[in-house]
Design an enzyme around this catalytic site. Sequence first.
Site, short mmCIF file in Angstrom:
data_model
loop_
_atom_site.label_atom_id
_atom_site.label_comp_id
_atom_site.label_asym_id
_atom_site.label_seq_id
_atom_site.Cartn_x
_atom_site.Cartn_y
_atom_site.Cartn_z
N GLY B 11 0.83 -1.20 0.00
CA GLY B 11 0.00 0.00 0.00
C GLY B 11 0.86 1.25 0.00
O GLY B 11 1.87 1.33 0.71
N ALA B 12 0.48 2.21 -0.84
CA ALA B 12 1.26 3.43 -1.00
C ALA B 12 0.44 4.67 -0.73
O ALA B 12 0.57 5.69 -1.39
CB ALA B 12 1.86 3.46 -2.41
N GLY B 13 -0.47 4.58 0.25
CA GLY B 13 -1.15 5.78 0.74
C GLY B 13 -0.27 6.41 1.82
O GLY B 13 0.92 6.10 1.93
N GLY B 14 -0.85 7.29 2.62
CA GLY B 14 -0.07 7.98 3.63
C GLY B 14 0.63 7.03 4.57
O GLY B 14 1.82 7.20 4.89
N ALA B 15 -0.07 5.99 5.02
CA ALA B 15 0.52 5.06 6.00
C ALA B 15 1.67 4.29 5.38
O ALA B 15 2.76 4.19 5.96
CB ALA B 15 -0.54 4.11 6.54
N GLY B 16 1.45 3.73 4.20
CA GLY B 16 2.47 2.91 3.55
C GLY B 16 3.71 3.72 3.20
O GLY B 16 4.84 3.28 3.44
N PHE B 115 -12.84 21.54 13.88
CA PHE B 115 -13.36 20.30 13.31
C PHE B 115 -14.18 19.59 14.37
O PHE B 115 -13.98 19.80 15.57
CB PHE B 115 -12.19 19.41 12.87
N GLN B 235 -17.89 4.21 10.16
CA GLN B 235 -18.36 5.59 10.28
C GLN B 235 -19.16 6.05 9.06
O GLN B 235 -18.71 5.89 7.94
CB GLN B 235 -17.17 6.52 10.45
N HIS B 237 -20.27 9.35 7.48
CA HIS B 237 -20.04 10.79 7.53
C HIS B 237 -21.35 11.48 7.20
O HIS B 237 -22.03 11.08 6.25
CB HIS B 237 -18.95 11.14 6.51
N LEU B 247 -17.79 13.11 -0.75
CA LEU B 247 -17.71 13.79 0.54
C LEU B 247 -17.74 15.31 0.43
O LEU B 247 -17.04 15.89 -0.39
CB LEU B 247 -16.42 13.39 1.24
N GLU B 250 -16.18 18.10 6.48
CA GLU B 250 -16.65 18.71 7.72
C GLU B 250 -16.08 20.12 7.86
O GLU B 250 -16.60 20.95 8.60
CB GLU B 250 -16.13 17.83 8.85
N ARG B 281 -19.27 12.93 14.29
CA ARG B 281 -19.98 12.50 13.09
C ARG B 281 -21.13 11.54 13.35
O ARG B 281 -22.17 11.63 12.71
CB ARG B 281 -18.99 11.81 12.16
N HIS B 351 -18.01 6.03 5.23
CA HIS B 351 -16.81 6.83 5.10
C HIS B 351 -15.55 6.17 5.62
O HIS B 351 -14.51 6.20 4.98
CB HIS B 351 -17.04 8.15 5.84
N ARG B 391 -14.47 7.64 14.87
CA ARG B 391 -13.28 8.45 14.66
C ARG B 391 -13.64 9.92 14.57
O ARG B 391 -14.64 10.28 13.96
CB ARG B 391 -12.59 8.03 13.36
N LEU B 397 -5.68 11.03 9.23
CA LEU B 397 -4.40 11.44 8.66
C LEU B 397 -3.32 11.40 9.75
O LEU B 397 -2.18 11.01 9.49
CB LEU B 397 -4.51 12.82 8.02
C1 LIG Z 1 -13.25 11.72 0.71
C2 LIG Z 1 -12.46 11.50 1.96
C3 LIG Z 1 -12.00 12.57 2.72
C4 LIG Z 1 -11.26 12.35 3.88
N1 LIG Z 1 -10.81 13.44 4.58
C5 LIG Z 1 -10.06 13.24 5.70
C6 LIG Z 1 -9.53 14.33 6.43
O1 LIG Z 1 -9.74 15.49 6.09
N2 LIG Z 1 -8.79 14.08 7.52
C7 LIG Z 1 -8.52 12.80 7.93
O2 LIG Z 1 -7.84 12.64 8.91
N3 LIG Z 1 -8.99 11.75 7.24
C8 LIG Z 1 -9.76 11.92 6.14
N4 LIG Z 1 -10.24 10.84 5.44
C9 LIG Z 1 -9.81 9.49 5.82
C10 LIG Z 1 -8.42 9.23 5.31
O3 LIG Z 1 -8.18 9.94 4.13
C11 LIG Z 1 -8.17 7.77 5.02
O4 LIG Z 1 -8.56 7.01 6.09
C12 LIG Z 1 -6.69 7.54 4.78
O5 LIG Z 1 -6.22 8.37 3.76
C13 LIG Z 1 -6.35 6.11 4.45
O6 LIG Z 1 -4.96 6.05 4.18
P1 LIG Z 1 -4.18 4.69 4.06
O7 LIG Z 1 -2.75 5.03 3.88
O8 LIG Z 1 -4.56 3.82 5.16
O9 LIG Z 1 -4.78 4.04 2.73
P2 LIG Z 1 -4.99 4.60 1.24
O10 LIG Z 1 -4.53 5.98 1.05
O11 LIG Z 1 -6.39 4.27 0.87
O12 LIG Z 1 -4.01 3.71 0.42
C14 LIG Z 1 -4.20 2.33 0.27
C15 LIG Z 1 -3.07 1.82 -0.57
O13 LIG Z 1 -3.10 0.41 -0.57
C16 LIG Z 1 -2.93 -0.07 -1.86
N5 LIG Z 1 -3.59 -1.37 -1.92
C17 LIG Z 1 -4.85 -1.68 -1.56
N6 LIG Z 1 -5.07 -2.99 -1.73
C18 LIG Z 1 -3.92 -3.51 -2.21
C19 LIG Z 1 -3.51 -4.82 -2.59
N7 LIG Z 1 -4.33 -5.87 -2.54
N8 LIG Z 1 -2.27 -4.99 -3.05
C20 LIG Z 1 -1.42 -3.94 -3.16
N9 LIG Z 1 -1.75 -2.70 -2.80
C21 LIG Z 1 -2.99 -2.49 -2.33
C22 LIG Z 1 -3.51 0.98 -2.75
O14 LIG Z 1 -2.94 0.93 -4.03
C23 LIG Z 1 -3.11 2.24 -2.01
O15 LIG Z 1 -1.82 2.64 -2.40
C24 LIG Z 1 -10.99 11.04 4.29
C25 LIG Z 1 -11.47 9.97 3.55
C26 LIG Z 1 -12.21 10.18 2.40
C27 LIG Z 1 -12.76 9.01 1.67
#
Ligand SMILES: Cc1cc2nc3c(=O)[nH]c(=O)nc-3n(C[C@H](O)[C@H](O)[C@H](O)COP(=O)(O)OP(=O)(O)OC[C@H]3O[C@@H](n4cnc5c(N)ncnc54)[C@H](O)[C@@H]3O)c2cc1C
Lengths: 204, 575
Positions: B11-16, B115, B235, B237, B247, B250, B281, B351, B391, B397
């Site tokens: 996973g390459a979101g914020g956490a990864g 918030f 949750q 929203h 979305l 908020e 929420r 959400h 949450r 984030l």
């Molecule tokens: C519209 C919206 C607005 C939001 N606004 C806020 C906010 O203002 N403040 C806040 O704190 N939170 C907010 N959130 C919540 C927050 O954004 C998410 O919970 C958070 O970004 C999730 O990050 P993550 O790194 O866990 O996963 P993600 O960013 O979802 O990344 C998941 C990663 O996993 C990879 N992946 C998934 N499955 C597989 C697989 N089988 N094999 C390989 N790779 C895989 C994907 O490619 C991706 O890179 C919001 C959420 C949404 C939907």
Amino acid sequence: MNVVLELYRQDPASGGEGEFKSYELALEPTDRILDGLIRISRDMDGSLSFRKSCAHGVCGSDAMRINGKERLACKTLVQDVAENEGDVVRIEPLRHMTVQRDLMVDQQVFFEKFRSVKPFLIPQDEVQEKERIQSPEERALFDEATKCINCSACYSACPVLDDNPDFIGPAAIVAAARYVLRYMSIRVNSYLVSTAYRYRQKLW
Amino acid sequence: MIYEFDAVIVGAGGAGLYAALEAGRTAKTAVISKLYPMRSHTGAAQGGIGAALGNVEEDKPEWHAFDTVKGGDYLVDQEAARILAEEAVQTVYDLENRGLPFSRTPEGRIAQRRFGGHTRNFGEGPVHRSCYAADRTGNMILQTLYQQCIKNDVHFFDEFQVVELLLDGTRCTGVVVFELKTGEVHIFKAKAVLFATGGFGRMFRITSNALANTGDGPAVLARAGIPLEDMEFFQFHPTGIKGMGILITEGVRGEGGILLNSKGERFMERYAPTMLDLAPRDMVSRAIMTEISEGRGVRGDREIDDWVMLDASHLGRDVVESKIPDIADFCKTYLALDPADEPMPVQPTAHYAMGGIPTDIHGRVDTGGTVYEGLYAAGECACVSVHGANRLGTNSLVDLVVFGRRAGKHIAEYVQNVTHGAVDEGAAQAYAARVAKLKTEKGKHPGPIYREMQSIMTAKVGVYRNESNMLEAVAAIRELREQFKDVRVQDTADNFNTEVLAILELENLLDLSLITAASAENRQESRGAHSRPDYPDRDDEVWLKHTLARLDGNTISIDYKSVDVSIWEPKPRVY
Ligand SMILES: Cc1cc2nc3c(=O)[nH]c(=O)nc-3n(C[C@H](O)[C@H](O)[C@H](O)COP(=O)(O)OP(=O)(O)OC[C@H]3O[C@@H](n4cnc5c(N)ncnc54)[C@H](O)[C@@H]3O)c2cc1C
Ligand code: SF4
Ligand code: FES
């Protein structure tokens, strides 16, 4: 309303040429074109290939050419491109990148050019306290440049690339500009200036 | 192919990405992502990241931690919440120093706004705690972290989808991965694997989540026999665009936007007299559904798909265009409406998953009795648990970066002292055979099952849920899992076969739907986002405990894990 989505289909791996294939389906005028593509792939023809994710125009996955114009399928409503019952909407992959399959193109070269401008902060100023101090005006200077979602629509639309495939394209310049503009409020980033200079010959 | 790395980040979101930056300091690290990193759903986060910087008014991490615990209806593990709030401050500075373009106060500091549920001095009133970059905070976090990864030459495997976990007893030794481009199935051997696969809102019909949010990580682990924690807490929203679920942050209410029913009443006055529209929420979503069920929704027919209005027009065009420009853009695109002139039609939207893979404060998968060696999780797919039963906005984030970083650090150390474990190299062939079978036999399209699952979950396991609805949902999802066995891939090609992946994702969602519905049915109380008209009160006596639900074929067995209440004693939650 019933619309006909005329989709570009191609599987280069099996040596296939590109062709258009039509799918007729009922969509609401306020549905997204992306909703139509998903319906086709889940209910009618599973072999249709395209990228998608956020479905509301923030991730940059689904840029494609819709009726000849580069658009995001998730930000294009049916009513934006079809008025009457039975209207045909033609959907093609982006240009200037090779087709991988159907509406998916290889964005490798686009991302390489993006990376080539070193699109990250190269700290030149000491962090004063906890955060750097930056006025709202300084922040506003590069605000627009932070909005790029790397969808590569501009790369497809760009006429310069028709003649000069080496051109880095608008998005990479936007990425460079973001940091050039950020530094203008502090000190000019010599690396980015030289990058801009290097590419100048390849510009218009 | 067989790849070998010290650490694999899925996973390459914020956490990864944060974990990869930390792990990569010492460990040979690969990031596997089914999307290009910049397409991850973190990029959709709008409102901000909470940290008690105190740039606008006095604030303290202790207040932030307390709000998190109370917001989570006391199902939060309190030591974890304390860490979250304390480390948030340094992490936000760290992001800023790495180039994250936060909006600024007139003095040039990181700007902060109000918030929901974030208060000053243990609940006295709203506080400016959310650090933001206009309404594109998540995108800026994602861009900044990705750019740092480029700078540090992190090794990415883009469009590789993890499909199975490799365990040797309770030790993780790697993952099985499907490559989109070629259709090949690979083995990645690793000393440590971190799952950071994000949320799974796509099990619901109305959701703010990306199409890719299919809960792959939790589902893969569940099928490997690892129980999932607190899955009943999902949750909703309060403000999604009517019918679409997109979305509306908020932050709109943080800037002063208000909710109105069909009579033009600011109904939150009746539900949360102090925090009003900025109550947490779950409370606002319940208030909206109560207004709707009492006939004061806009359409007035008491159906669950009715809606209310969110008004920001009194804020003026300047505020709308500078503070919430993307929202204005969504409204124009999808509703042909300008929020500076008119109110927006909104309804609750699925959400965020509070539950997920159980972990300790280092991101290690920990089921209360068993710590899975070399196996980590962080971000939305994990349950630390800092969000408990609900949450607070901006806390996800924070969770990503704080616990992504902690897990990355732990991995960096852990891999120094261990060797690779044993891996069943036949696992790749076995999986390839399964995919081949999906392709060669004739069968059904996945569409009807997808829609049915989403409708059931929205109607029966939504904002309000009761015994009979949830029992129906469990039975219906079981039945859909049976029908799923007849679904086949039509696309026979090996290269870029997106259909194979879509079907595997549906399987993941079905598994998680079953676990969610069964966990919800089991919990006989109302707490946070889990609201049952048949058990309307919180019951600390019996239910102050985390659920651990294990998937076994078509049945779910339930166990529990205690909650850390070492700092604040649980109290009734009023705002
Ligand atoms: C519209 C919206 C607005 C939001 N606004 C806020 C906010 O203002 N403040 C806040 O704190 N939170 C907010 N959130 C919540 C927050 O954004 C998410 O919970 C958070 O970004 C999730 O990050 P993550 O790194 O866990 O996963 P993600 O960013 O979802 O990344 C998941 C990663 O996993 C990879 N992946 C998934 N499955 C597989 C697989 N089988 N094999 C390989 N790779 C895989 C994907 O490619 C991706 O890179 C919001 C959420 C949404 C939907
Ligand atoms: S600059 Fe190009 S890549 Fe960036 S958002 Fe605009 S069209 Fe897309
Ligand atoms: S699907 Fe994300 S931009 Fe269209």
